[in-house]
Design a protein around this motif. Structure first.
Motif, short mmCIF file in Angstrom:
data_model
loop_
_atom_site.label_atom_id
_atom_site.label_comp_id
_atom_site.label_asym_id
_atom_site.label_seq_id
_atom_site.Cartn_x
_atom_site.Cartn_y
_atom_site.Cartn_z
N VAL A 1 5.29 -54.47 20.24
CA VAL A 1 5.87 -55.70 20.77
C VAL A 1 7.40 -55.64 20.76
O VAL A 1 8.06 -56.06 21.72
CB VAL A 1 5.36 -56.92 19.97
CG1 VAL A 1 6.18 -58.16 20.28
CG2 VAL A 1 3.89 -57.17 20.27
N VAL A 2 7.97 -55.09 19.69
CA VAL A 2 9.43 -54.95 19.61
C VAL A 2 9.93 -54.01 20.71
O VAL A 2 10.94 -54.28 21.38
CB VAL A 2 9.85 -54.42 18.22
CG1 VAL A 2 11.32 -54.03 18.23
CG2 VAL A 2 9.60 -55.49 17.16
N THR A 3 9.22 -52.91 20.92
CA THR A 3 9.59 -51.99 21.99
C THR A 3 9.50 -52.66 23.36
O THR A 3 10.39 -52.51 24.21
CB THR A 3 8.69 -50.74 21.95
OG1 THR A 3 8.78 -50.11 20.67
CG2 THR A 3 9.09 -49.74 23.03
N LEU A 4 8.43 -53.39 23.57
CA LEU A 4 8.25 -54.10 24.84
C LEU A 4 9.37 -55.10 25.07
O LEU A 4 9.92 -55.20 26.18
CB LEU A 4 6.89 -54.81 24.86
CG LEU A 4 6.58 -55.65 26.10
CD1 LEU A 4 6.53 -54.77 27.34
CD2 LEU A 4 5.27 -56.40 25.92
N ALA A 5 9.72 -55.85 24.01
CA ALA A 5 10.79 -56.85 24.15
C ALA A 5 12.14 -56.19 24.41
O ALA A 5 12.99 -56.76 25.10
CB ALA A 5 10.86 -57.71 22.89
N SER A 6 12.36 -55.00 23.86
CA SER A 6 13.62 -54.30 24.09
C SER A 6 13.71 -53.78 25.52
O SER A 6 14.79 -53.80 26.13
CB SER A 6 13.76 -53.13 23.12
OG SER A 6 13.81 -53.59 21.78
N LEU A 7 12.58 -53.31 26.05
CA LEU A 7 12.57 -52.74 27.40
C LEU A 7 12.37 -53.81 28.47
O LEU A 7 12.99 -53.75 29.54
CB LEU A 7 11.47 -51.68 27.51
CG LEU A 7 11.62 -50.46 26.59
CD1 LEU A 7 10.40 -49.56 26.72
CD2 LEU A 7 12.89 -49.70 26.90
N LEU A 8 11.50 -54.77 28.19
CA LEU A 8 11.18 -55.82 29.16
C LEU A 8 11.27 -57.19 28.48
O LEU A 8 10.24 -57.84 28.24
CB LEU A 8 9.78 -55.61 29.74
CG LEU A 8 9.56 -54.34 30.56
CD1 LEU A 8 8.08 -54.18 30.89
CD2 LEU A 8 10.39 -54.39 31.85
N PRO A 9 12.46 -57.64 28.15
CA PRO A 9 12.59 -58.94 27.48
C PRO A 9 12.21 -60.08 28.41
O PRO A 9 12.49 -60.04 29.61
CB PRO A 9 14.07 -59.00 27.11
CG PRO A 9 14.75 -58.11 28.10
CD PRO A 9 13.78 -57.00 28.38
N ALA A 10 11.57 -61.07 27.85
CA ALA A 10 11.21 -62.26 28.64
C ALA A 10 12.46 -63.08 28.91
O ALA A 10 13.25 -63.35 28.00
CB ALA A 10 10.17 -63.09 27.88
N SER A 11 12.62 -63.49 30.16
CA SER A 11 13.77 -64.30 30.52
C SER A 11 13.36 -65.34 31.55
O SER A 11 12.30 -65.23 32.17
CB SER A 11 14.90 -63.42 31.09
OG SER A 11 14.47 -62.76 32.27
#
Length: 331
Positions: free
Chosen positions: A18-28
């Motif tokens: 989840v941390v990796t996903l948020a770093s690469l594809l953060p929700a905005s």
């Protein structure tokens, strides 16, 4: 065959993903609003289910456990600020002055509610006491944190104010679902108890959602651009030292004062955490707008670190509880 001790469990791997996903594809934008709403719903469901699970006697016992609450509050509002000030000769050379101000700010914040309670549930700690202690810490923090900011963070002057709106949000998001679940306990309590996997899914799912939404916001705000690389490394060391001391001291104090394992779990997870949800809105009120970014950066890093470390600790506590149960069954 049991999992080797030093290999990460499935939930820790999920957190890293989840941390990796948020770093690469953060929700905005609208996506971030969607996940914030989803997190709110998941947290409300978490409290609803725990309200339905807990008996009236357990809740009363949680409220009356004053020694535990006193230790948690002392850790949150006394131990942390003392650590921040006492470690200044060691911490300040590792970071910039603004980042050190941010470290002091994180030390005077209230405890986080959602993850502290979810980790306590995962580790099979004293849930009634955790709910009472973590919720009370956040409510008291609305009043205590601004005072501590003036005394500890801005001793040479400054002005701090806070809003009572946060109290209403806490009551609405946490205590109303809990009360609703408890009122419906005669109807759904036995069904909930027979489906422990439902609670485990909500516990872990709510933590994963909090990690993704919080880390996404941190990345979008420039988490990896606001400070030089060496200061970021130093800040990681500072956060690790503060968190390690807080976890170690709360564990040591809980054992020295004679608390049982369930109470120790609650003290460790409620007394070692700092709230990102409360800290960032407060920072926007308490500090000049140009300084907020650097001041909340230590909090953002500390928040992610505490989630990762406490996830591992919760799993270890839970395994110890299962091993004890197996030993008692064998006897």
């Amino acid at each position: 065959m049991s999992r080797p001790r030093f290999l990460p469990d499935n939930f820790t791997l999920a957190l890293l993903s989840v941390v990796t996903l948020a770093s690469l594809l953060p929700a905005s934008g609208q996506v971030a609003h969607f996940f914030e709403g989803l997190t709110t719903v998941a947290i409300g469901l978490l409290f609803f289910l725990h309200g339905a699970k807990l008996s009236r006697e357990a809740i009363v016992n949680g409220l009356m456990h004053w020694r535990l609450h006193l230790l948690v509050f002392g850790s949150t509002f006394v131990l942390f600020p003392v650590l921040g000030l006492a470690l200044k000769p060691f911490l300040l050379p590792l970071v910039t002055p603004q980042l050190y101000t941010g470290v002091l700010y994180l030390c005077v914040l209230p405890a986080t509610v959602q993850s502290a309670i979810a980790f306590t549930a995962m580790a099979r700690g004293n849930m009634p006491a955790a709910i009472c202690s973590a919720s009370a810490s956040t409510l008291l923090g609305v009043f205590i944190t601004p005072v501590l900011v003036n005394l500890v963070v801005l001793p040479d002057g400054g002005h701090a104010t806070s809003s009572l709106d946060s109290i209403g949000r806490i009551l609405l998001q946490l205590m109303v679902p809990f009360a609703a679940g408890h009122l419906l306990r005669p109807v759904i309590g036995k069904w909930i108890q027979r489906r422990a996997a439902v609670l485990k899914f909500v516990d872990q799912g709510s933590i994963l959602l909090v990690v993704y939404t919080a880390f996404s916001a941190a990345v979008i705000e420039g988490l990896w651009r606001q400070v030089p690389a060496h200061a970021l490394v130093g800040l990681l060391v500072v956060c690790a030292v503060v968190l390690g001391l807080a976890l170690s001291l709360t564990t040591l104090l809980a054992r020295k004062l004679g608390f049982d394992t369930e109470d120790e779990i609650t003290i460790v997870f409620c007394g070692s955490k700092k709230s990102l949800a409360s800290g960032i809105p407060m920072a926007k009120v308490l500090f000049a707008s140009h300084a907020v970014g650097a001041i909340v950066l230590p909090l953002m890093l500390f928040h992610q670190m505490q989630l990762m470390v406490c996830a591992v600790l919760a799993q270890r506590y839970a395994r110890r509880g299962r091993e004890t149960s197996l030993l008692k069954t064998a006897e």
